[in-house]
Design an enzyme around this catalytic site. Structure first.
Site, mmCIF file in Angstrom:
data_model
loop_
_atom_site.group_PDB
_atom_site.id
_atom_site.type_symbol
_atom_site.label_atom_id
_atom_site.label_comp_id
_atom_site.label_asym_id
_atom_site.label_seq_id
_atom_site.Cartn_x
_atom_site.Cartn_y
_atom_site.Cartn_z
ATOM 1 N N GLY A 276 53.899 19.466 -47.036
ATOM 2 C CA GLY A 276 52.834 19.466 -48.050
ATOM 3 C C GLY A 276 52.919 20.724 -48.895
ATOM 4 C CG ASN A 277 49.864 21.464 -51.806
ATOM 5 O OD1 ASN A 277 50.678 20.845 -52.485
ATOM 6 N ND2 ASN A 277 48.564 21.239 -51.872
ATOM 7 C CB VAL A 278 51.207 25.548 -46.759
ATOM 8 C CG1 VAL A 278 51.691 26.826 -46.078
ATOM 9 C CG2 VAL A 278 49.809 25.753 -47.322
ATOM 10 N N GLY A 279 53.908 23.927 -46.617
ATOM 11 C CA GLY A 279 55.229 23.790 -46.000
ATOM 12 C C GLY A 279 56.352 23.808 -47.031
ATOM 13 C CG ASP B 172 55.172 15.429 -44.001
ATOM 14 O OD1 ASP B 172 54.682 16.475 -44.458
ATOM 15 O OD2 ASP B 172 54.480 14.396 -43.774
ATOM 16 N NE ARG C 43 39.257 26.980 -46.237
ATOM 17 C CZ ARG C 43 38.499 28.041 -46.295
ATOM 18 N NH1 ARG C 43 37.232 27.978 -45.926
ATOM 19 N NH2 ARG C 43 38.976 29.195 -46.718
ATOM 20 C CG ASN D 152 44.463 20.334 -38.749
ATOM 21 O OD1 ASN D 152 44.736 19.184 -39.088
ATOM 22 N ND2 ASN D 152 44.218 21.285 -39.619
ATOM 23 C CG ASN E 153 43.460 27.193 -41.497
ATOM 24 O OD1 ASN E 153 43.534 28.230 -40.844
ATOM 25 N ND2 ASN E 153 43.574 27.149 -42.812
ATOM 26 C CG HIS F 82 43.108 32.824 -41.519
ATOM 27 N ND1 HIS F 82 43.194 33.588 -42.657
ATOM 28 C CD2 HIS F 82 43.416 31.551 -41.899
ATOM 29 C CE1 HIS F 82 43.534 32.823 -43.673
ATOM 30 N NE2 HIS F 82 43.678 31.581 -43.241
#
Ligand code: NAI
Length: 313
Positions: free
Chosen positions: A9-12, A32, A82, A95, A120, A180
């Site tokens: 996704g966005n972060v990976g 994924d 989130r 998660n 998260n 965090h």
């Protein structure tokens, strides 16, 4: 070095891209559950290699852990991000299932890997990954403090500029420890500096309190703007951790690790400065906490324990 990134996704995808751009890895595998997404993003990244002059091979796969075999580092970004108004802690149930299953599968194929956990609520997911794999604590590291410290430096530089002290975020030295978590992370104002000068000498208490508050809700601010959580700084921060391991840099970076008495705490994972090198986390660095910062760190520890309690056995 071979790096696996779970979750495209966005972060990976950003982690994979920045690792390739930094040129220290031979191979990055992006995996994924969504058919075709990893393959497509990896192909797109490979088609940057001519323009950006890197030789790292980026490969995308769907559910095929055999392709991740013998990775030196596995970065776990799989899971829900989130939405505006949500806390990270609200993601714990969904998660936890994803993180537990992916670390167990990845470990089967890469028994010597160091795991970097991003999903998260990251502190609890790091604890879960450690407990469910039974790995030694130096090989399970959560990424949050590096990102929160970057946000702290950014907001400090904005405040310093407004007060007439020219500063880019990289001119500023500052560290965030603790969970965090929007409420309990601990930006360490007492040791933050601009070119060696304590920021407490350059900014008023009120301005510093505002910087601390903006840092704490830095992720939520971006989630409000983007409709989902951020990815450029999280991805770059995670790639920096991977790089410190690859280059055996012995860099001091705040990361989430399992404490065994350091900072007076044990049996939980929370953010503290560590030395990061080829063995993963090599030691915890002691920063003397006093007064409000010490109290806030203790609050952060309690908050992390409360989320761990929701993981069950
Ligand atoms: P995203 O929704 O863009 O990507 C998540 C990806 O995980 C999706 O492509 C999804 O298909 C995949 N996925 C879900 N289950 C999977 C499984 N079992 N195996 C493999 N892949 C699976 O989300 P984004 O923005 O990339 O965020 C990922 C996670 O990172 C979220 O939990 C987010 O809260 C967290 N995050 C943590 C940060 C930190 O500082 N620790 C900073 C930013 C995000």
């Amino acid at each position: 070095m071979k790096v696996t990134v779970v979750g495209a996704g966005n972060v990976g995808a950003t982690v994979a891209n920045v690792v390739a751009l930094k040129k220290f890895a031979q191979e990055v595998v992006l995996i994924d559950i969504k058919e075709g997404v990893s393959e497509g993003k990896a192909m797109d990244m490979m088609q940057c290699s001519h323009a950006l002059n890197f030789d790292t091979t980026v490969k995308g796969v769907t559910n095929d852990y055999a392709a991740t075999a013998d990775s030196d580092v596995v970065v776990v970004t799989s899971g829900l991000p989130r939405k505006p108004g949500m806390t990270r802690e609200e993601l714990v149930g969904v998660n936890a299932k994803i993180v537990k299953s992916v670390v167990e599968q990845a470990l089967k194929y890469s028994p010597n890997a160091i795991f970097i956990i991003i999903s998260n609520p990251m502190d609890a997911m790091t604890y879960l990954a450690l407990k469910s794999t039974g790995l030694p604590r130096n090989r399970v590291i959560g990424m949050g403090g590096m990102l929160d410290s970057s946000r702290f430096r950014y907001y400090l530089s904005e405040a310093l500029n407004a007060a007439g002290h020219p500063a880019t975020p990289s001119d500023v030295d500052g560290m965030v420890i603790g969970g965090h978590n929007d409420k309990t992370m601990v930006p360490l104002v007492s040791i933050a500096t601009l070119r060696g000068i304590p920021v407490t000498q350059l900014l008023s208490k009120e301005v510093l309190a505002d910087v601390v508050q903006k840092t704490k809700v830095g992720g939520a601010t971006l989630t409000g703007l983007l409709g989902t959580s951020a990815w450029y700084a999280p991805g770059a921060s995670a790639a920096t951790l991977v790089e410190a391991i690859a280059l055996d840099a012995k860099k001091v970076i705040p990361c989430c690790v399992y404490l065994e008495g350091e900072y007076g705490e044990k049996e939980l994972c929370v953010g503290v400065p560590i030395v990061l090198g080829k063995g993963g986390f090599e030691k915890v660095v002691d920063v003397k906490l006093e007064g409000e910062e010490k109290a806030k760190f203790e609050e952060s520890v309690e908050a992390a324990r409360a989320v761990n309690a929701q993981l069950g056995d």
